[in-house]
Design an enzyme around this catalytic site. Structure first.
Site, PDB file in Angstrom:
ATOM      1  N   ASP A  10       0.862  -1.185   0.000  1.00  0.00           N
ATOM      2  CA  ASP A  10       0.000   0.000   0.000  1.00  0.00           C
ATOM      3  C   ASP A  10       0.899   1.237   0.000  1.00  0.00           C
ATOM      4  OD1 ASP A  10      -1.685   2.089   0.608  1.00  0.00           O
ATOM      5  OD2 ASP A  10      -2.723   1.028   2.226  1.00  0.00           O
ATOM      6  N   ILE A  11       0.722   2.096  -0.973  1.00  0.00           N
ATOM      7  CA  ILE A  11       1.623   3.256  -1.089  1.00  0.00           C
ATOM      8  C   ILE A  11       1.495   4.191   0.113  1.00  0.00           C
ATOM      9  CG2 ILE A  11       0.124   4.854  -2.381  1.00  0.00           C
ATOM     10  CD1 ILE A  11       2.598   5.387  -4.205  1.00  0.00           C
ATOM     11  N   ASN A  24      -7.017  12.837 -10.796  1.00  0.00           N
ATOM     12  CA  ASN A  24      -7.777  13.322 -11.959  1.00  0.00           C
ATOM     13  C   ASN A  24      -7.603  14.837 -12.003  1.00  0.00           C
ATOM     14  OD1 ASN A  24      -9.961  14.630 -10.384  1.00  0.00           O
ATOM     15  ND2 ASN A  24     -10.329  12.513  -9.749  1.00  0.00           N
ATOM     16  N   GLY A  32      -9.511   4.262  -6.314  1.00  0.00           N
ATOM     17  CA  GLY A  32      -8.182   3.665  -6.453  1.00  0.00           C
ATOM     18  C   GLY A  32      -7.147   4.238  -5.505  1.00  0.00           C
ATOM     19  N   VAL A  33      -5.949   4.388  -6.041  1.00  0.00           N
ATOM     20  CA  VAL A  33      -4.839   4.843  -5.203  1.00  0.00           C
ATOM     21  C   VAL A  33      -5.062   6.291  -4.741  1.00  0.00           C
ATOM     22  CG1 VAL A  33      -3.331   5.600  -7.113  1.00  0.00           C
ATOM     23  CG2 VAL A  33      -2.334   4.780  -4.984  1.00  0.00           C
ATOM     24  N   ASP A  34      -5.687   7.074  -5.588  1.00  0.00           N
ATOM     25  CA  ASP A  34      -5.965   8.473  -5.240  1.00  0.00           C
ATOM     26  C   ASP A  34      -6.903   8.541  -4.023  1.00  0.00           C
ATOM     27  OD1 ASP A  34      -5.545  11.176  -5.850  1.00  0.00           O
ATOM     28  OD2 ASP A  34      -7.377  11.303  -7.043  1.00  0.00           O
ATOM     29  N   THR A 119      -2.952   2.509 -14.595  1.00  0.00           N
ATOM     30  CA  THR A 119      -3.231   1.087 -14.890  1.00  0.00           C
ATOM     31  C   THR A 119      -4.527   0.583 -14.268  1.00  0.00           C
ATOM     32  OG1 THR A 119      -1.957   0.310 -12.977  1.00  0.00           O
ATOM     33  CG2 THR A 119      -0.779   0.556 -15.061  1.00  0.00           C
ATOM     34  N   GLY A 120      -5.240   1.452 -13.533  1.00  0.00           N
ATOM     35  CA  GLY A 120      -6.511   1.045 -12.925  1.00  0.00           C
ATOM     36  C   GLY A 120      -7.677   1.569 -13.730  1.00  0.00           C
ATOM     37  N   VAL A 121      -8.355   2.559 -13.159  1.00  0.00           N
ATOM     38  CA  VAL A 121      -9.532   3.167 -13.809  1.00  0.00           C
ATOM     39  C   VAL A 121      -9.207   3.651 -15.227  1.00  0.00           C
ATOM     40  CG1 VAL A 121     -11.150   5.112 -13.661  1.00  0.00           C
ATOM     41  CG2 VAL A 121     -10.501   3.871 -11.593  1.00  0.00           C
TER      42      VAL A 121
HETATM   43  N1  AR6 Z   1      -1.310   1.587  -3.030  1.00  0.00           N
HETATM   44  C1  AR6 Z   1      -0.659   1.350  -4.195  1.00  0.00           C
HETATM   45  N2  AR6 Z   1      -1.281   1.152  -5.366  1.00  0.00           N
HETATM   46  C2  AR6 Z   1      -2.625   1.163  -5.371  1.00  0.00           C
HETATM   47  C3  AR6 Z   1      -3.394   1.415  -4.194  1.00  0.00           C
HETATM   48  C4  AR6 Z   1      -2.676   1.623  -2.987  1.00  0.00           C
HETATM   49  N3  AR6 Z   1      -3.299   1.876  -1.830  1.00  0.00           N
HETATM   50  N4  AR6 Z   1      -4.714   1.375  -4.520  1.00  0.00           N
HETATM   51  C5  AR6 Z   1      -4.779   1.104  -5.835  1.00  0.00           C
HETATM   52  N5  AR6 Z   1      -3.523   0.964  -6.348  1.00  0.00           N
HETATM   53  P1  AR6 Z   1      -5.984   3.853 -10.199  1.00  0.00           P
HETATM   54  P2  AR6 Z   1      -5.558   5.448 -12.646  1.00  0.00           P
HETATM   55  C6  AR6 Z   1      -3.096   0.686  -7.732  1.00  0.00           C
HETATM   56  O1  AR6 Z   1      -7.317   3.399 -10.718  1.00  0.00           O
HETATM   57  O2  AR6 Z   1      -5.730   4.262 -13.507  1.00  0.00           O
HETATM   58  C7  AR6 Z   1      -9.065   7.813  -9.528  1.00  0.00           C
HETATM   59  O3  AR6 Z   1     -10.451   7.900  -9.368  1.00  0.00           O
HETATM   60  C8  AR6 Z   1      -4.095   0.022  -8.640  1.00  0.00           C
HETATM   61  O4  AR6 Z   1      -4.134  -1.380  -8.377  1.00  0.00           O
HETATM   62  O5  AR6 Z   1      -5.899   4.256  -8.790  1.00  0.00           O
HETATM   63  O6  AR6 Z   1      -4.411   6.376 -12.931  1.00  0.00           O
HETATM   64  C9  AR6 Z   1      -8.420   9.155  -9.819  1.00  0.00           C
HETATM   65  O7  AR6 Z   1      -9.017  10.213  -9.102  1.00  0.00           O
HETATM   66  C10 AR6 Z   1      -3.514   0.332 -10.007  1.00  0.00           C
HETATM   67  O8  AR6 Z   1      -2.471  -0.605 -10.323  1.00  0.00           O
HETATM   68  O9  AR6 Z   1      -5.406   5.089 -11.080  1.00  0.00           O
HETATM   69  C11 AR6 Z   1      -8.596   9.264 -11.301  1.00  0.00           C
HETATM   70  O10 AR6 Z   1      -9.888   9.694 -11.645  1.00  0.00           O
HETATM   71  C12 AR6 Z   1      -2.851   1.690  -9.809  1.00  0.00           C
HETATM   72  O11 AR6 Z   1      -2.836   1.920  -8.388  1.00  0.00           O
HETATM   73  C13 AR6 Z   1      -8.438   7.854 -11.789  1.00  0.00           C
HETATM   74  O12 AR6 Z   1      -8.792   7.021 -10.686  1.00  0.00           O
HETATM   75  C14 AR6 Z   1      -3.547   2.852 -10.488  1.00  0.00           C
HETATM   76  O13 AR6 Z   1      -4.964   2.662 -10.479  1.00  0.00           O
HETATM   77  C15 AR6 Z   1      -7.000   7.542 -12.143  1.00  0.00           C
HETATM   78  O14 AR6 Z   1      -6.914   6.269 -12.701  1.00  0.00           O
END
Ligand code: AR6
Length: 254
Positions: A10-11, A24, A32-34, A119-121
């Protein structure tokens, strides 16, 4: 040269000077991570973010880290939304890493943790993103300790594989992964646009020994040695670095 390591976890638990969030454009937080970073930093993070918004894809801004202390800053960068890979997504993702590193250097950070941006949303293919992340951070080794934080085993494996790939040439001056220099006829469409917009300049200069340099690095060291790697990824990276650093340093077309 510092260290680059892949960490599974977890970051928000990383004890580093700077945590990067995959934000965003509103910087108000999301999923997600944000979402995890905003929950851990507290509501002041969104308040501080709102004052700096909107942030364009590929750019990065910094706020205090608030309740994430001892982390000092959160860098908010906006990754590309994946369409089909032909809309400049690689360039934007590379710029996310490079702009975050440049900002971290300005903030005098010694350590930084990145999530797998986009790589997520945003749907960026994980393997391609892992190669871009490792190439970008290896090309600008200006922070002592760089952690690439994977939230799952698959991402961790992909990042480790990408980091294990040999680098053809390293900068003899600063230790960065080198970039093969390309001529105008081989520029990708993104680079041509950047050239037209005045964001990059073309080389074509001579070294002291009257040869054209074959290699360069993101910190503007140039040299000639061995054969150039003609692979497309490296050329794309070259373009991305030229655009990002060009904007940062105000280069213009000669
Ligand atoms: N620690 C580390 N990595 C994580 C964590 C964590 N706690 N939680 C998720 N990840 P994403 P994006 C990974 O969707 O694709 C948000 O709504 C996750 O498994 O968080 O850049 C923003 O506000 C994935 O590998 O980011 C934007 O609207 C990675 O973090 C949008 O999502 C990125 O996934 C950004 O989408």
């Amino acid at each position: 040269m510092g260290t680059i390591e892949v960490v599974l976890g977890d970051i928000t638990r990383q004890r580093v000077d700077i945590i990067v969030t995959a934000a965003n454009e509103s910087l108000l937080g999301g999923g997600g991570v944000d979402g995890a970073i905003h929950r851990a930093a507290g509501p002041r993070l969104a308040e501080a973010g709102a004052r700096l918004a909107p942030v364009e894809p590929g750019k990065a801004v910094a706020t205090p880290a608030f309740d994430l202390a001892p982390v000092k800053h959160v860098i908010h960068t906006v990754g590309p939304v994946w369409e089909d890979g032909e809309q400049g997504e690689d360039l934007v993702l590379t710029s996310c890493y490079l702009n975050s590193l440049l900002l971290a250097e300005e903030l005098e950070a010694e350590s930084i943790a990145f999530p797998a941006i986009a790589t997520g949303v945003h749907g960026f293919p994980a393997e391609r993103a892992a190669r871009i992340a490792t190439m970008a951070v290896r090309s600008l080794p200006i922070i002592d300790e760089i952690r690439l934080v994977a939230f799952d085993e698959e991402t961790s494996g992909l990042l480790r594989e990408a980091l294990a790939e040999p680098v053809r040439e390293w900068c003899p001056t600063c230790g960065a992964a080198a970039i093969p220099l390309v001529n105008g006829c081989r520029l990708l469409p993104e680079a041509r646009q950047a050239l037209a917009a005045g964001a990059i300049g073309l080389g074509g200069f001579l070294l002291d020994d009257d040869t054209f340099p074959q290699w360069g690095c993101a910190q503007e060291h140039y040299w000639t040695n061995g054969e150039r790697d003609e692979c497309r990824n490296q050329v794309a990276l070259n373009d991305a670095i030229a655009v990002t650093l060009g904007e940062d340093r105000g280069w213009s077309v000669p």
